[in-house]
Each structure stands twice: as structure tokens, then as C-alpha cells.
Design a protein around this motif. Structure first.
Motif, PDB file in Angstrom:
ATOM      1  N   ILE A   1     -16.428  -5.181 -23.013  1.00 56.85           N
ATOM      2  CA  ILE A   1     -15.104  -4.744 -22.544  1.00 56.85           C
ATOM      3  C   ILE A   1     -15.082  -3.216 -22.441  1.00 56.85           C
ATOM      4  O   ILE A   1     -14.602  -2.639 -21.449  1.00 56.85           O
ATOM      5  CB  ILE A   1     -13.999  -5.211 -23.515  1.00 56.85           C
ATOM      6  CG1 ILE A   1     -13.849  -6.721 -23.488  1.00 56.85           C
ATOM      7  CG2 ILE A   1     -12.668  -4.524 -23.202  1.00 56.85           C
ATOM      8  CD1 ILE A   1     -13.323  -7.287 -22.220  1.00 56.85           C
ATOM      9  N   GLY A   2     -15.617  -2.554 -23.477  1.00 57.23           N
ATOM     10  CA  GLY A   2     -15.672  -1.092 -23.449  1.00 57.23           C
ATOM     11  C   GLY A   2     -16.443  -0.587 -22.241  1.00 57.23           C
ATOM     12  O   GLY A   2     -16.092   0.434 -21.636  1.00 57.23           O
TER      13      GLY A   2
ATOM     14  N   LEU B   1      -9.706  -5.393 -16.258  1.00 60.56           N
ATOM     15  CA  LEU B   1     -10.079  -5.986 -17.541  1.00 60.56           C
ATOM     16  C   LEU B   1     -10.028  -4.973 -18.686  1.00 60.56           C
ATOM     17  O   LEU B   1      -9.531  -5.283 -19.776  1.00 60.56           O
ATOM     18  CB  LEU B   1     -11.483  -6.597 -17.438  1.00 60.56           C
ATOM     19  CG  LEU B   1     -11.978  -7.371 -18.644  1.00 60.56           C
ATOM     20  CD1 LEU B   1     -11.045  -8.512 -18.986  1.00 60.56           C
ATOM     21  CD2 LEU B   1     -13.378  -7.899 -18.394  1.00 60.56           C
ATOM     22  N   GLY B   2     -10.561  -3.768 -18.450  1.00 61.80           N
ATOM     23  CA  GLY B   2     -10.601  -2.750 -19.505  1.00 61.80           C
ATOM     24  C   GLY B   2      -9.218  -2.423 -20.041  1.00 61.80           C
ATOM     25  O   GLY B   2      -8.929  -2.628 -21.232  1.00 61.80           O
ATOM     26  N   PRO B   3      -8.307  -1.912 -19.192  1.00 69.23           N
ATOM     27  CA  PRO B   3      -6.975  -1.571 -19.701  1.00 69.23           C
ATOM     28  C   PRO B   3      -6.209  -2.748 -20.272  1.00 69.23           C
ATOM     29  O   PRO B   3      -5.518  -2.617 -21.288  1.00 69.23           O
ATOM     30  CB  PRO B   3      -6.248  -0.986 -18.482  1.00 69.23           C
ATOM     31  CG  PRO B   3      -7.143  -1.128 -17.315  1.00 69.23           C
ATOM     32  CD  PRO B   3      -8.509  -1.463 -17.806  1.00 69.23           C
ATOM     33  N   ILE B   4      -6.336  -3.933 -19.663  1.00 64.61           N
ATOM     34  CA  ILE B   4      -5.605  -5.107 -20.175  1.00 64.61           C
ATOM     35  C   ILE B   4      -6.105  -5.456 -21.581  1.00 64.61           C
ATOM     36  O   ILE B   4      -5.304  -5.712 -22.497  1.00 64.61           O
ATOM     37  CB  ILE B   4      -5.755  -6.315 -19.212  1.00 64.61           C
ATOM     38  CG1 ILE B   4      -4.913  -6.081 -17.953  1.00 64.61           C
ATOM     39  CG2 ILE B   4      -5.359  -7.621 -19.893  1.00 64.61           C
ATOM     40  CD1 ILE B   4      -5.066  -7.139 -16.881  1.00 64.61           C
ATOM     41  N   SER B   5      -7.418  -5.442 -21.769  1.00 61.74           N
ATOM     42  CA  SER B   5      -7.970  -5.809 -23.084  1.00 61.74           C
ATOM     43  C   SER B   5      -7.569  -4.804 -24.146  1.00 61.74           C
ATOM     44  O   SER B   5      -7.153  -5.175 -25.251  1.00 61.74           O
ATOM     45  CB  SER B   5      -9.498  -5.878 -23.024  1.00 61.74           C
ATOM     46  OG  SER B   5      -9.898  -6.644 -21.949  1.00 61.74           O
ATOM     47  N   VAL B   6      -7.692  -3.515 -23.822  1.00 63.13           N
ATOM     48  CA  VAL B   6      -7.359  -2.487 -24.811  1.00 63.13           C
ATOM     49  C   VAL B   6      -5.868  -2.557 -25.144  1.00 63.13           C
ATOM     50  O   VAL B   6      -5.476  -2.479 -26.319  1.00 63.13           O
ATOM     51  CB  VAL B   6      -7.750  -1.079 -24.296  1.00 63.13           C
ATOM     52  CG1 VAL B   6      -7.267  -0.007 -25.264  1.00 63.13           C
ATOM     53  CG2 VAL B   6      -9.256  -0.986 -24.143  1.00 63.13           C
ATOM     54  N   ALA B   7      -5.034  -2.744 -24.118  1.00 65.85           N
ATOM     55  CA  ALA B   7      -3.583  -2.849 -24.370  1.00 65.85           C
ATOM     56  C   ALA B   7      -3.287  -4.058 -25.246  1.00 65.85           C
ATOM     57  O   ALA B   7      -2.530  -3.964 -26.214  1.00 65.85           O
ATOM     58  CB  ALA B   7      -2.832  -2.949 -23.041  1.00 65.85           C
ATOM     59  N   ALA B   8      -3.915  -5.200 -24.923  1.00 67.04           N
ATOM     60  CA  ALA B   8      -3.637  -6.425 -25.678  1.00 67.04           C
ATOM     61  C   ALA B   8      -3.975  -6.242 -27.158  1.00 67.04           C
ATOM     62  O   ALA B   8      -3.158  -6.551 -28.032  1.00 67.04           O
ATOM     63  CB  ALA B   8      -4.425  -7.602 -25.097  1.00 67.04           C
TER      64      ALA B   8
ATOM     65  N   ILE C   1     -15.423  -1.712 -28.718  1.00 68.01           N
ATOM     66  CA  ILE C   1     -14.863  -1.314 -27.417  1.00 68.01           C
ATOM     67  C   ILE C   1     -15.036   0.197 -27.234  1.00 68.01           C
ATOM     68  O   ILE C   1     -15.471   0.661 -26.173  1.00 68.01           O
ATOM     69  CB  ILE C   1     -13.366  -1.698 -27.304  1.00 68.01           C
ATOM     70  CG1 ILE C   1     -13.204  -3.205 -27.131  1.00 68.01           C
ATOM     71  CG2 ILE C   1     -12.705  -0.998 -26.105  1.00 68.01           C
ATOM     72  CD1 ILE C   1     -11.761  -3.693 -27.094  1.00 68.01           C
ATOM     73  N   GLY C   2     -14.726   0.962 -28.280  1.00 69.80           N
ATOM     74  CA  GLY C   2     -14.864   2.420 -28.193  1.00 69.80           C
ATOM     75  C   GLY C   2     -16.307   2.830 -27.935  1.00 69.80           C
ATOM     76  O   GLY C   2     -16.569   3.708 -27.107  1.00 69.80           O
ATOM     77  N   PHE C   3     -17.237   2.168 -28.617  1.00 65.85           N
ATOM     78  CA  PHE C   3     -18.639   2.543 -28.422  1.00 65.85           C
ATOM     79  C   PHE C   3     -19.152   2.105 -27.051  1.00 65.85           C
ATOM     80  O   PHE C   3     -19.935   2.811 -26.411  1.00 65.85           O
ATOM     81  CB  PHE C   3     -19.519   1.967 -29.546  1.00 65.85           C
ATOM     82  CG  PHE C   3     -20.658   2.876 -29.895  1.00 65.85           C
ATOM     83  CD1 PHE C   3     -20.504   3.852 -30.864  1.00 65.85           C
ATOM     84  CD2 PHE C   3     -21.865   2.798 -29.216  1.00 65.85           C
ATOM     85  CE1 PHE C   3     -21.539   4.730 -31.163  1.00 65.85           C
ATOM     86  CE2 PHE C   3     -22.898   3.665 -29.501  1.00 65.85           C
ATOM     87  CZ  PHE C   3     -22.736   4.635 -30.477  1.00 65.85           C
TER      88      PHE C   3
ATOM     89  N   LEU D   1     -12.411   5.024 -31.235  1.00 67.02           N
ATOM     90  CA  LEU D   1     -13.236   4.975 -32.444  1.00 67.02           C
ATOM     91  C   LEU D   1     -12.458   5.518 -33.648  1.00 67.02           C
ATOM     92  O   LEU D   1     -12.527   4.956 -34.742  1.00 67.02           O
ATOM     93  CB  LEU D   1     -14.528   5.776 -32.239  1.00 67.02           C
ATOM     94  CG  LEU D   1     -15.522   5.148 -31.247  1.00 67.02           C
ATOM     95  CD1 LEU D   1     -16.670   6.107 -30.959  1.00 67.02           C
ATOM     96  CD2 LEU D   1     -16.069   3.835 -31.798  1.00 67.02           C
ATOM     97  N   TYR D   2     -11.693   6.590 -33.421  1.00 67.29           N
ATOM     98  CA  TYR D   2     -10.882   7.169 -34.509  1.00 67.29           C
ATOM     99  C   TYR D   2      -9.851   6.141 -35.005  1.00 67.29           C
ATOM    100  O   TYR D   2      -9.707   5.917 -36.204  1.00 67.29           O
ATOM    101  CB  TYR D   2     -10.176   8.429 -33.995  1.00 67.29           C
ATOM    102  CG  TYR D   2      -9.186   9.005 -34.988  1.00 67.29           C
ATOM    103  CD1 TYR D   2      -9.618   9.763 -36.073  1.00 67.29           C
ATOM    104  CD2 TYR D   2      -7.823   8.766 -34.844  1.00 67.29           C
ATOM    105  CE1 TYR D   2      -8.708  10.271 -36.996  1.00 67.29           C
ATOM    106  CE2 TYR D   2      -6.906   9.270 -35.755  1.00 67.29           C
ATOM    107  CZ  TYR D   2      -7.357  10.026 -36.821  1.00 67.29           C
ATOM    108  OH  TYR D   2      -6.459  10.514 -37.742  1.00 67.29           O
ATOM    109  N   LEU D   3      -9.152   5.492 -34.037  1.00 66.50           N
ATOM    110  CA  LEU D   3      -8.140   4.496 -34.423  1.00 66.50           C
ATOM    111  C   LEU D   3      -8.776   3.335 -35.177  1.00 66.50           C
ATOM    112  O   LEU D   3      -8.239   2.837 -36.169  1.00 66.50           O
ATOM    113  CB  LEU D   3      -7.415   3.965 -33.174  1.00 66.50           C
ATOM    114  CG  LEU D   3      -6.470   4.934 -32.479  1.00 66.50           C
ATOM    115  CD1 LEU D   3      -5.938   4.320 -31.190  1.00 66.50           C
ATOM    116  CD2 LEU D   3      -5.308   5.299 -33.392  1.00 66.50           C
TER     117      LEU D   3
END
Lengths: 49, 409
Positions: free
Chosen positions: B298-299, B191-198, B54-56, B38-40
Motif C-alpha cells: 500500500i505504501g 488506493l494509497g490515500p483511501i488506505s491511509v485515510a481508512a 505503509i510508511g516504509f 513512521l513517526y505516527l
């Protein structure tokens, strides 16, 4: 199939397939440009816009 | 009476009590990660349209006892339970409702609907004009995908199973919806880590690419000027292009047709010009709603148990390597073209052959002008960048079709 055979197959066929697909698209675009050349009317429209 | 009151009060403190258990500490860590996302998104504006939902979603999924990702029993299963006369314990399960985040996940991630809706919007927003003016530049879009395949080898070397390795490597497409589309089908547990990384690395393209571009090119190469893009494409070519791309890629790699078909549908509506309402809806309302729901869902997959694993770090590392390799191969391909063309192509253009649109094209323009203030590479870079969009989807489509050919999917 071991993982290296799988990985190298995917890499060779994947890169080759991607280049081939895009090469066919390049050829298709060039064909489309010959089939539908830019007319004077199109050029005038683009200048107005 | 006092006992009932205490029992009632205990219901209010279950969540807090859980946070102080070993399992609860994992939730605390995930709540901190949600805070970072959320900060980013809010303060640093790193892909805010994605990182905020995603953060929320991550925040909601990791509040103890929230059960928002709970999978209940669907109506069909209830009917079967009624027919077979299920025991009481099973009937108790039937009363459980599906959590709202799970509903969103089932509605648009599990069946790949949301990424495809976003792709229709992307197609409606994209002008393939610069690419059509100089179609050969589409080859940069192929070179920019080599990171995917090289990263696949690295992921296999680290011991990831085949389909997980493919899903991780797709981060190198630099294309969020494509990465989600593939991971949701073949590695939903990642799915979570792949989406956030992408999405994170897409946002970091302006930081990741310039040092690589500088390291691999000489000053003379970087200051190569390219001729102004002359208009040579008729509206009919622009209209026929999405149809031709759909047919060609659909015939070669049918497993990727939903992705390419969606992006080209959006572009066809844009170029047709007779469905302005649908085009506007696709690039605004539909894409926005799908982005919001996709982000939250995704979050929600970032539960503590699924996310806090060493594999998550490995996925982030491999995603970074994939995008670096895309840039390296793209620029090296540009250097090769520079040599073959007698110095007429600026190799920096190669860095734009990825799908991060229009960010990668802007990076090329900025870097080009850094070394020569009067060098205008933007239109050429835009052509390579839209080529990267097509190339990333084509690479994913080819990969899926090869996997199908091998009988792995």
C-alpha cells in the motif's frame, strides 16, 4: 443515469439491503437458538471455564 | 579514462540530482509524508502494525531511480515477443525486471488476496458471543454503516466518478481490509490515500467519537444502565452462526462473498475447536505476514504523482465525514431505540456499531463510565461492535452487488 439518481439509488438500496440482510441474520440467530438451546451440560462447562 | 570515471560517478549522483528538479521536489514531499507516517506509527503508536510498513513502503517507492514499483514484462509476454520476432527496442524492454514492491502489489493487492487473508485472521480472533446473546443489537451494525451511503452522495457532489465515489465512501465502513478490497478493484489509482485515510481514522475513533456522543445525548440517556448479559447461547449456535452468515449474505450479495466468507471461515475454525493450529496460524503468522506485505505494498502505491493531488485532501476530508456520520446515525438510532424501549437501551451503544473492533466498544464503555462509574456497557457494546464488523462487510457486499446489478462492474 445521472449522478443523483445513481447516488440516491445506492443509498436507498444500500441502506435497505444492509438492514434487510442483518434483519435476516437476526431471525436466523433466533432460529438457531431455538434449534440448539443451551443445555445444562453447556452451562456447567462455561462455569468451569 | 577520466571520462569513463566521470560517467561512472554520474551514476552515483543521478538520484541526488533528480531531487533538485521540479519532479524531485514532489519526491521530497512524499519522503516527508513517509516520515510523518513512521513517526505516527512508532512514536504515537497510531495503528503501528499498518502505518510502519505503509510508511516504509512509501519511503522506498519515493526514493528517486529506485524502480521498486516498476512493472516489467511477464514470462508469457516474453514468449509472445519471441514468437512474433519483436524488434530490438521491445527486446530491451523484456530484460526489465519487475520491482519487488510491484511483485508484492501484484501478488496480494491487485488480486485482493492480502485483505482476505487478514480477514480470516480477524474472524479467528473475534468472539461473536455477546452479539449472539442479544441478536437484535446487530441492527446497530447496520445503522453504523449509514455514513458510507451519505458520504457517497457527498463524493458524487464533489465530482468523483461513480466507482471512485463508492471506493471513497467505503472508508466509512471503518474497516481497512474492506476499504482496500473495494478500492483495489474499482479505484486502484486512489488506493494509497483511501488506505491511509481508512487506517488513520480507525486509530482516531477514540478522539472522533466522544464529542459527537456527548453532543447528541442527554445526561439521563448517557447514564442509562443496561441489564447484565446472561449466557444463553450454546456452542452449537456459535458453530452454526458463521455457516449461516456465509450462506445468507452469499445469497443476498454474492459480490461480497470473498469478504464475508473469509471472516466467517476464520470464525468457524475458532468455534470448531478441532483445528487449533490453523486458527492460531490464521490469527498470528498468516495475518502478520499478510499485514506486513499489504502495508508495504500500500505504501508503495503512494508515489508522488499519484498522491500529491487535490483529490487526496478531498479523500481525507470525506473519510473523516464518513466516520462522523456513522457515529451520528448510530447514536441517533440508539436514541430512537431508547424511546421505543422505554429507556432500556443506552444510546451510546449506537456509536459501537462500526467495524473498528474492539476500539469502538471500549470508547462506549469509557464514555458510559465517565458519567456513571458503575455503569458497565462493555458487553453490550462488544455485541454492537461485532455487529458493526458484520454490518460493514454486509454494506460493502450489498454495494458491490447493486453496482453489478446496475451493470457498472
Amino acid at each position: 443515469m445521472d449522478k443523483w439518481a445513481f447516488g440516491i439509488t445506492m443509498m436507498v438500496v444500500g441502506i435497505g439491503g444492509t438492514f434487510l440482510t442483518l434483519a435476516i441474520l437476526i431471525w436466523s440467530i433466533q432460529l438457531l437458538k431455538k434449534l440448539f438451546p443451551l443445555s445444562a451440560e453447556d452451562g456447567d462447562k462455561s462455569k468451569q471455564s | 579514462m577520466l571520462a569513463e570515471i566521470l560517467t561512472g560517478l554520474s551514476g552515483l549522483t543521478e538520484g541526488v540530482q533528480f531531487l533538485f528538479t521540479l519532479g524531485g521536489l514532489k519526491n521530497v514531499a512524499m519522503l516527508l509524508i513517509a516520515g510523518v507516517l513512521l513517526y505516527l506509527g512508532v512514536k504515537k503508536e497510531v495503528e503501528p502494525l499498518l502505518l510502519v510498513p505503509i510508511g516504509f513502503g512509501c519511503l522506498l517507492a519515493n526514493i528517486p531511480m529506485s524502480e521498486l514499483m516498476h512493472q516489467g514484462i511477464d514470462s508469457g509476454a516474453r514468449q509472445v515477443f519471441d514468437i512474433i520476432g519483436a524488434p530490438d527496442a521491445a527486446k530491451a524492454l523484456m530484460k526489465e525486471d519487475t520491482g519487488f514492491l510491484r511483485l508484492l502489489y501484484n501478488a496480494g493487492i491487485a488480486n485482493e488476496l492480502f485483505p482476505l487473508l487478514i480477514f480470516i485472521g480477524i474472524g479467528a480472533m473475534t468472539d461473536f458471543g455477546p452479539l449472539l446473546e442479544n441478536p437484535r443489537i446487530l441492527l446497530f451494525g447496520a445503522a453504523g454503516q449509514c455514513g458510507i451511503f451519505l458520504t457517497l452522495l457527498l463524493a458524487l457532489a464533489l465530482g468523483f466518478p461513480y466507482l471512485q465515489a463508492v471506493s471513497i465512501a467505503i472508508i466509512g465502513a471503518c474497516d481497512g481490509p474492506t476499504a482496500i478490497y473495494v478500492a483495489a478493484q474499482y479505484a486502484p489509482e486512489l488506493l494509497g490515500p483511501i488506505s491511509v485515510a481508512a487506517y488513520s481514522y480507525m486509530a482516531l475513533v477514540p478522539i472522533i467519537q466522544p464529542p459527537i456522543m456527548k453532543a447528541l445525548t442527554t445526561h439521563k440517556e448517557r447514564t442509562t444502565r443496561m441489564p447484565k448479559v446472561e449466557r444463553s447461547v450454546s456452542p452449537n449456535v456459535k458453530l452454526a452462526f458463521p455457516v449461516v452468515v456465509t450462506i445468507v449474505t452469499g445469497l443476498i450479495a454474492p459480490k461480497g462473498l470473498p469478504l464475508m466468507g473469509a471472516i466467517m471461515l476464520g470464525n468457524f475454525m475458532r468455534e470448531a475447536g478441532v483445528v487449533a493450529r490453523l486458527t492460531k496460524a490464521s490469527e498470528n503468522e498468516i495475518a502478520n505476514i499478510a499485514t506486513l506485505f499489504l502495508g508495504i505494498a500500500i505504501g508503495a502505491t503512494m508515489g508522488a504523482e499519484a498522491f500529491l493531488k487535490p483529490t487526496t485532501l478531498a479523500i481525507f476530508a470525506l473519510g473523516f465525514v464518513a466516520i462522523c456520520l456513522d457515529t451520528v446515525v448510530g447514536v441517533l438510532f440508539g436514541k430512537l431505540w431508547y424511546l421505543l424501549s422505554g429507556g432500556k437501551i443506552n444510546p451510546l451503544i449506537g456509536a459501537a456499531g462500526i467495524s473498528a473492533y474492539p476500539m469502538a466498544a471500549r470508547v462506549v464503555q469509557t464514555q458510559g463510565q465517565r458519567y456513571d462509574k458503575h455503569n458497565f456497557l462493555l458487553m453490550h457494546a462488544m455485541g454492537a461492535n461485532t455487529g458493526g464488523q458484520i454490518g460493514s462487510v454486509a454494506a460493502a457486499a450489498v454495494m458491490l452487488s447493486v453496482l453489478k446489478g446496475m451493470g457498472l462492474i
